[in-house]
Write a protein that holds these residues in place. Structure first.
Motif, short mmCIF file in Angstrom:
data_model
loop_
_atom_site.label_atom_id
_atom_site.label_comp_id
_atom_site.label_asym_id
_atom_site.label_seq_id
_atom_site.Cartn_x
_atom_site.Cartn_y
_atom_site.Cartn_z
N ALA A 18 51.89 8.82 70.33
CA ALA A 18 52.51 8.63 71.65
C ALA A 18 51.53 8.95 72.78
CB ALA A 18 53.75 9.50 71.77
N ILE A 19 50.80 10.04 72.66
CA ILE A 19 49.91 10.43 73.75
C ILE A 19 48.77 9.42 73.92
CG2 ILE A 19 48.30 12.21 74.56
CD1 ILE A 19 50.19 14.27 73.28
N PRO A 20 48.06 9.02 72.83
CA PRO A 20 47.05 7.96 73.00
C PRO A 20 47.65 6.64 73.48
CG PRO A 20 46.66 9.15 70.96
CD PRO A 20 47.98 9.61 71.48
N ALA A 21 48.88 6.32 73.01
CA ALA A 21 49.51 5.07 73.46
C ALA A 21 49.76 5.10 74.96
CB ALA A 21 50.81 4.85 72.71
N LEU A 22 50.19 6.25 75.47
CA LEU A 22 50.43 6.37 76.91
C LEU A 22 49.13 6.18 77.69
CD1 LEU A 22 52.32 7.06 79.26
CD2 LEU A 22 51.83 9.47 78.84
N VAL A 23 48.06 6.81 77.20
CA VAL A 23 46.76 6.66 77.86
C VAL A 23 46.29 5.21 77.80
CG1 VAL A 23 44.34 7.39 77.84
CG2 VAL A 23 46.15 9.06 77.40
N MET A 24 46.51 4.58 76.64
CA MET A 24 46.12 3.18 76.50
C MET A 24 46.87 2.30 77.49
SD MET A 24 47.17 0.01 75.22
CE MET A 24 48.57 0.43 74.20
N LEU A 25 48.17 2.53 77.63
CA LEU A 25 48.96 1.72 78.55
C LEU A 25 48.49 1.88 79.99
CD1 LEU A 25 52.55 2.30 77.11
CD2 LEU A 25 51.09 0.29 76.83
N VAL A 26 48.05 3.08 80.33
CA VAL A 26 47.55 3.32 81.68
C VAL A 26 46.20 2.65 81.90
CG1 VAL A 26 46.74 5.12 83.26
CG2 VAL A 26 48.84 5.47 81.95
N THR A 27 45.36 2.64 80.87
CA THR A 27 43.99 2.15 81.05
C THR A 27 43.82 0.66 80.80
OG1 THR A 27 43.47 2.77 78.75
CG2 THR A 27 42.97 4.38 80.49
N VAL A 28 44.75 0.00 80.11
CA VAL A 28 44.59 -1.43 79.82
C VAL A 28 44.40 -2.26 81.09
CG1 VAL A 28 45.86 -3.48 79.06
CG2 VAL A 28 45.57 -1.58 77.51
N PRO A 29 45.21 -2.06 82.15
CA PRO A 29 44.96 -2.87 83.36
C PRO A 29 43.56 -2.68 83.92
CG PRO A 29 47.10 -1.78 83.47
CD PRO A 29 46.39 -1.21 82.30
N LEU A 30 43.02 -1.46 83.81
CA LEU A 30 41.67 -1.20 84.31
C LEU A 30 40.63 -1.89 83.45
CD1 LEU A 30 42.09 2.61 85.10
CD2 LEU A 30 42.25 0.69 86.69
N VAL A 31 40.87 -1.90 82.13
CA VAL A 31 39.94 -2.58 81.22
C VAL A 31 39.97 -4.08 81.46
CG1 VAL A 31 39.40 -3.05 78.80
CG2 VAL A 31 40.11 -0.76 79.49
#
Length: 505
Positions: A18-31
């Motif tokens: 859950a924690i990495p998934a949350l970080v991934m969701l936040v960073t995908v638009p930036l990537v």
């Protein structure tokens, strides 16, 4: 005691996702912004190709987890050491073969097989070649991660997973902000995978301080390979099918369409896979219970676990499906929302239907019947890829989503009917009544009400936030009142009062 231990491990495994998934969701638009939509499509293609090469993995991990759990339950440390040694040797060989194949085939795949724009081909070839050693490190990391899990120490593997799951996406954004490109992002992930594996090896040393690597005898090798051979069918089919949509879209529709599909499908997959992390602890637990003949306890725990996992997944599905458009619009932008809202809703439903097979598959394999899950998975993958090709060819990325759902409905129903009462020691009627019905009935009613309310209130951000908040509150209330078992409510309340007393001192 077993149920409490399962709950703790399930929570640790959930947080590790859950924690990495949350970080991934936040960073995908930036990537996506850093690489561009076409560049992100190439990045998705590279990761799909590397993932596809993992089909050569004969899934010794499955056999290793089963037999480490079984041997540890019987206090047989020598057999544990032989199992770990065989797994390390197997995944080292798999990683070398697969990494070499990726490196050699990089140019042919980019230039001939997939519709990569001319301007991005050089970067795509370099990224694939850089990913080749990452395949070796990734295979070793995956195996090493399974050893603490086989020992029911998801807390230890989970802590390492959280650290890297947070740092790697953040470092990826940092690389792009500093002017790096696709090759730099891949290089970062390769190095991170290597370091991750080294830390896991030290963790295993603390869990098994007397571990001495030793080559297993013929009987142990045969048992591992026999179990893993059937499990390999399941893994082969799952990996093939999981990446087939991206590869077919990349070949038929191009990398921009692939970016739209990948973003929506990844969101559905990452969020709904959290439910699988709750159930993943069941495989080693089933192996240990079966080894000691505790089938009645297994049945009771399985039904209760199904009750909770199905409710959690259904609640997540409901939120994603009802609010697909605003979620994508806020997370990415209006363009992604227009192209991906329907895909997100349909893929979320498909993932939910597929998730219904997770727990029974784990119990089936833990009981020693990987042949059944393997044959079902292969058949599902073959039919599913035919559906995908037809769907993408006729209706593009929307057709891919509907093809996923059609395959999920067909094979989930067949699998559930077949295994219950045969390889899974629980009647299907009992599971439907006590495992599915308490959660699904309430989630269905709440979803209908929330969908109607969202249309009546309008589409302003405040209206959507209020609708989502009300829906989440109703789902939580339903879960607390009608899904959580009375004994678990009593236990939770007792622990809460104990904690309050201790905190007040």
């Amino acid at each position: 005691m077993m149920q409490l231990r399962l709950a703790r491990n399930a929570m640790a495994n959930l947080l590790a996702a859950a924690i990495p998934a949350l970080v991934m969701l936040v960073t995908v638009p930036l990537v996506v912004r850093g690489l561009g939509e076409a560049g992100y499509g190439v990045y998705s293609l590279v990761t799909a190709i590397v993932g596809y090469f993992a089909v050569i993995d004969i899934n010794v991990t499955a056999g290793s987890v089963k037999y480490i759990a079984q041997h540890k339950a019987n206090d047989d440390d020598d057999q544990v050491a032989e199992t770990v040694s065989f797994g390390l040797a197997s995944y080292g060989a798999i990683g070398l073969v697969g990494g070499s194949g990726i490196f050699v085939c990089a140019g042919w795949l980019v230039d001939t097989v997939f519709a990569v724009p001319e301007a991005l081909r050089t970067d795509a070839r370099a990224a694939l070649q850089l990913a080749a050693p990452g395949f070796l490190f990734g295979q070793m990391q995956a195996y090493l991660n399974s050893v603490p899990q086989a020992l029911m120490r998801y807390d230890m593997s989970g802590r390492v997973e959280i650290v890297f799951g947070v740092l790697v996406p953040l470092a990826t954004v940092g690389v792009l902000l500093l002017g790096g490109g696709l090759a730099d992002v891949i290089a970062l992930r390769v190095v991170a995978s290597m370091v991750h594996g080294l830390i896991l090896w030290r963790t295993i040393g603390r869990l098994l301080p007397t571990l001495r690597l030793r080559w297993p005898g013929a009987h142990a090798r045969a048992a591992l390979l026999r179990f893993s051979g059937w499990s390999f069918l399941s893994r082969f089919a799952t990996l093939s099918y999981a990446h087939a949509d991206k590869l077919i879209i990349g070949a038929l529709a191009g990398v921009t369409a692939l970016a739209y599909f990948t973003v929506a499908a990844t969101l559905a997959n990452r969020v709904l896979s959290l439910g699988f992390r709750l159930s993943g602890v069941f495989f080693p637990a089933t192996s240990a219970l079966a080894a000691t003949g505790q089938l009645r306890r297994l049945d009771q725990t399985y039904v209760k676990a199904t009750r909770y996992v199905v409710f959690v997944n259904a609640a997540i599905l409901a939120l994603l499906a009802v609010f697909a458009y605003p979620i994508l619009a806020w997370w990415m932008n209006a363009d992604f929302a227009r192209h991906g809202a329907l895909i997100l809703a349909v893929m979320a439903l498909s993932q939910f239907v597929d998730s219904l097979t997770s727990l029974p598959s784990l119990v089936n394999d833990g009981m020693g019947h990987p042949r059944v899950s393997g044959l079902f998975a292969v058949t599902r993958a073959l039919v599913g890829m035919v559906l995908l090709y037809a769907g993408i060819g006729g209706w593009g990325i929307v057709g891919a989503a509907w093809a996923h759902l059609a395959g999920a409905l067909m094979f989930t129903g067949a699998f559930l009917v077949y295994v219950h009462g045969r390889t899974v020691p629980t009647p299907l009627g009992r599971l439907l009544l006590h495992g599915y019905l308490p959660g699904l009935a309430g989630v269905g009613l709440v979803s209908i009400a929330a969908g109607a309310a969202a249309r009546l209130l309008g589409g302003s951000p405040l209206d959507i936030v209020l609708s989502m908040g009300a829906m989440m509150l109703l789902l939580i209330l339903h879960g607390a009142l009608f899904v959580v078992a009375p004994d678990d409510r009593d236990l939770a309340w007792s622990r809460w009062r104990t904690w309050r007393r201790q905190a007040g001192r």
